[in-house]
Structures are given as C-alpha cells and as structure tokens.
Scaffold this motif. Structure first.
Motif, mmCIF file in Angstrom:
data_model
loop_
_atom_site.group_PDB
_atom_site.id
_atom_site.type_symbol
_atom_site.label_atom_id
_atom_site.label_comp_id
_atom_site.label_asym_id
_atom_site.label_seq_id
_atom_site.Cartn_x
_atom_site.Cartn_y
_atom_site.Cartn_z
ATOM 1 N N ILE A 251 -1.305 3.239 9.669
ATOM 2 C CA ILE A 251 -0.011 4.598 9.833
ATOM 3 C C ILE A 251 -0.229 4.899 8.214
ATOM 4 C CG2 ILE A 251 2.910 4.839 9.654
ATOM 5 C CD1 ILE A 251 1.726 2.762 12.200
ATOM 6 N N PHE A 252 0.406 3.903 6.969
ATOM 7 C CA PHE A 252 0.608 4.300 5.712
ATOM 8 C C PHE A 252 -0.717 5.243 5.494
ATOM 9 C CE2 PHE A 252 3.202 0.728 5.875
ATOM 10 C CZ PHE A 252 4.291 1.080 6.567
ATOM 11 N N ILE A 253 -2.127 5.022 5.764
ATOM 12 C CA ILE A 253 -2.812 5.688 5.282
ATOM 13 C C ILE A 253 -2.970 7.190 6.344
ATOM 14 C CG2 ILE A 253 -5.305 6.175 5.200
ATOM 15 C CD1 ILE A 253 -5.799 2.851 4.905
ATOM 16 N N LEU A 254 -2.539 7.500 7.113
ATOM 17 C CA LEU A 254 -2.573 8.554 7.421
ATOM 18 C C LEU A 254 -0.927 9.488 7.093
ATOM 19 C CD1 LEU A 254 -3.260 7.414 11.757
ATOM 20 C CD2 LEU A 254 -5.120 9.019 9.185
ATOM 21 N N GLU A 255 0.028 8.534 6.782
ATOM 22 C CA GLU A 255 0.626 9.332 6.303
ATOM 23 C C GLU A 255 0.305 9.882 4.618
ATOM 24 O OE1 GLU A 255 5.245 8.077 4.986
ATOM 25 O OE2 GLU A 255 3.661 6.928 4.151
ATOM 26 N N MET B 41 -10.492 3.313 2.832
ATOM 27 C CA MET B 41 -9.919 3.019 3.540
ATOM 28 C C MET B 41 -9.015 2.244 5.609
ATOM 29 S SD MET B 41 -8.183 0.602 1.383
ATOM 30 C CE MET B 41 -6.518 0.311 1.689
ATOM 31 N N ALA B 42 -9.240 3.714 5.907
ATOM 32 C CA ALA B 42 -8.847 3.749 7.546
ATOM 33 C C ALA B 42 -9.660 3.069 8.674
ATOM 34 C CB ALA B 42 -8.933 5.403 7.735
ATOM 35 N N VAL B 43 -11.011 3.368 8.095
ATOM 36 C CA VAL B 43 -12.158 2.146 8.366
ATOM 37 C C VAL B 43 -11.408 1.062 8.555
ATOM 38 C CG1 VAL B 43 -14.495 2.160 8.680
ATOM 39 C CG2 VAL B 43 -13.858 4.898 8.128
ATOM 40 N N ILE B 44 -11.732 0.542 7.556
ATOM 41 C CA ILE B 44 -11.347 -0.825 7.387
ATOM 42 C C ILE B 44 -10.331 -1.293 8.204
ATOM 43 C CG2 ILE B 44 -10.732 -2.658 5.486
ATOM 44 C CD1 ILE B 44 -12.490 -1.165 3.149
ATOM 45 N N CYS B 45 -9.478 -0.356 7.792
ATOM 46 C CA CYS B 45 -7.239 -0.776 8.823
ATOM 47 C C CYS B 45 -8.129 -0.949 10.159
ATOM 48 C CB CYS B 45 -6.664 -0.328 8.399
ATOM 49 S SG CYS B 45 -6.226 -0.260 6.777
ATOM 50 N N LEU B 46 -9.138 0.344 10.633
ATOM 51 C CA LEU B 46 -9.346 0.211 12.226
ATOM 52 C C LEU B 46 -10.184 -1.247 12.540
ATOM 53 C CD1 LEU B 46 -8.929 2.817 14.554
ATOM 54 C CD2 LEU B 46 -11.154 3.885 12.982
ATOM 55 N N PHE B 47 -11.553 -1.671 12.174
ATOM 56 C CA PHE B 47 -11.830 -2.430 11.643
ATOM 57 C C PHE B 47 -10.734 -3.720 12.198
ATOM 58 C CE2 PHE B 47 -14.311 -6.351 10.806
ATOM 59 C CZ PHE B 47 -15.114 -6.239 11.479
ATOM 60 N N TYR C 246 0.892 -1.039 -0.149
ATOM 61 C CA TYR C 246 0.361 0.165 -0.167
ATOM 62 C C TYR C 246 1.007 1.359 0.050
ATOM 63 C CZ TYR C 246 -3.711 3.468 1.024
ATOM 64 O OH TYR C 246 -4.259 5.128 0.920
ATOM 65 N N ARG C 247 2.053 1.569 1.144
ATOM 66 C CA ARG C 247 2.776 2.177 1.059
ATOM 67 C C ARG C 247 3.582 2.991 -0.300
ATOM 68 N NH1 ARG C 247 8.224 3.921 3.269
ATOM 69 N NH2 ARG C 247 8.009 7.247 3.811
ATOM 70 N N ALA C 248 3.517 1.073 -0.790
ATOM 71 C CA ALA C 248 4.828 1.858 -2.524
ATOM 72 C C ALA C 248 3.746 2.095 -3.114
ATOM 73 C CB ALA C 248 5.381 0.084 -2.253
ATOM 74 N N GLY C 249 2.631 1.818 -3.350
ATOM 75 C CA GLY C 249 2.133 2.200 -4.218
ATOM 76 C C GLY C 249 1.457 1.147 -5.543
ATOM 77 N N ALA C 250 1.735 0.412 -4.666
ATOM 78 C CA ALA C 250 1.690 -0.850 -5.827
ATOM 79 C C ALA C 250 0.933 -2.561 -5.184
ATOM 80 C CB ALA C 250 2.697 -2.628 -5.702
ATOM 81 N N HIS C 251 -0.260 -1.620 -4.312
ATOM 82 C CA HIS C 251 -1.952 -2.768 -4.027
ATOM 83 C C HIS C 251 -2.745 -2.357 -5.247
ATOM 84 C CE1 HIS C 251 -4.868 -4.106 -1.417
ATOM 85 N NE2 HIS C 251 -3.649 -4.975 -0.022
#
Length: 175
Positions: free
Chosen positions: A146-150, A99-105, A68-73
C-alpha cells in the motif's frame, strides 16, 4: 480522492506505529518476567519465549511497513547514486516496482503459508495455530505494498505528516 487516500494511509501508518510499539513494549515486559520466573521463582514459564518471538516478528513486519512510509527504512544507494542524474527518476521507479513485486510475493505466499499451516498447533502454546504466527508476513507485505503504491502514485509522503501536525496546531491556537 487523493486527500482521502492519503488520510486513509495516514491512519494505516499510525496503526502500524502503534501495533509495532505495543509489540516491542509487551515483549520488553515479557522477557524480564521469564528471567524472573526462571531464576528467582525457580520454575521457568514456557510461554514468555515463544510469545516474545511472535511479538518480534509482528514488530519486524509491521514496523518495516511504517518505516518504509516514513522514509526511514534501510536503503543501499551506493550504486544508484553514482548513475547519471537523468537516470535517477527511472531507477527510482524501477526500485519501487521491484519492491512492489517483493511485497506482492510476501503477501501471496504468506497467505499460502498461513493456510498450509492453519491446522497445526504450536508445541509450546498448544491453543495457538501456527498459521496465526505467520500472519504478520502477508499483513506486513500488504501494508508495505500500500505504501509503495502510494509513493508511486502520490510521491514521497514521509515529510507531509509533520507539516499537517503543524497546521493542526496552528489552527487550534487560532481558535
């Protein structure tokens, strides 16, 4: 402050890559051993399959955060690409928030799952707690968050690392 946070995220990103890479490497070594033990030695070991499955889960959730952070997801943008250009920034923020909601879940309910299954042990590996095997879910969710918030606060960082490595190489050559 921004540079410090980005450097911390760089370290987290590299750790994710190493963990995912080691998990897939060890899995690639364990599976042939299980096949060799079963068909050549005639006594199948019980541990290669469950350990390989756990390593694959680790690879999947930690590797997904790194990709995700690499933009390859994987991203399906068929619908959003057809929207008017002036909507694109709003849609991008909305996608990041979802995406943040899903990751928080994943993080919250993954922790609850680990706690709920902590006192159970795997039947194939009796010394391993089931809660440990579910740990990559909340860890991967938290790292992805973390990477989404970034990305929300500092923008896409997928191309920045290559530039930094080139600058490091240039500075080493200058010395």
């Amino acid at each position: 402050m921004k540079n410090t946070l980005l450097r911390v995220n760089d370290a987290i990103y590299l750790t994710c890559i190493w963990v995912a890479g080691l998990a897939i490497t060890v899995m690639a070594l364990i599976i042939p051993w299980g096949i060799f033990a079963r068909y050549v030695l005639g006594s199948g070991a019980g541990w290669p399959e469950p350990v390989s499955i756990m390593l694959m889960v680790l690879f999947t959730f930690i590797g997904a955060a790194a990709s995700y952070r690499a933009g390859a997801h994987m991203a399906v943008t068929t619908f959003t690409d057809r929207l008017p250009d002036h909507w694109q920034p709003t849609i991008s923020v909305l996608v990041q928030l979802l995406m943040a909601v899903i990751c928080l879940f994943m993080t919250i309910w993954g922790i609850k799952l680990c706690i709920a299954t902590w006192n159970q042990f795997m039947s194939t590996l009796p010394t391993l707690r089931v809660g440990v095997t579910y740990a990559p879910i909340p860890i991967g969710g938290f790292l992805s968050l973390i990477f989404i918030l970034e990305r929300l606060f500092f923008g896409d960082q997928s191309h920045r690392r290559a530039v930094n490595f080139e600058l490091l190489e240039d500075s080493k050559e200058a010395v």
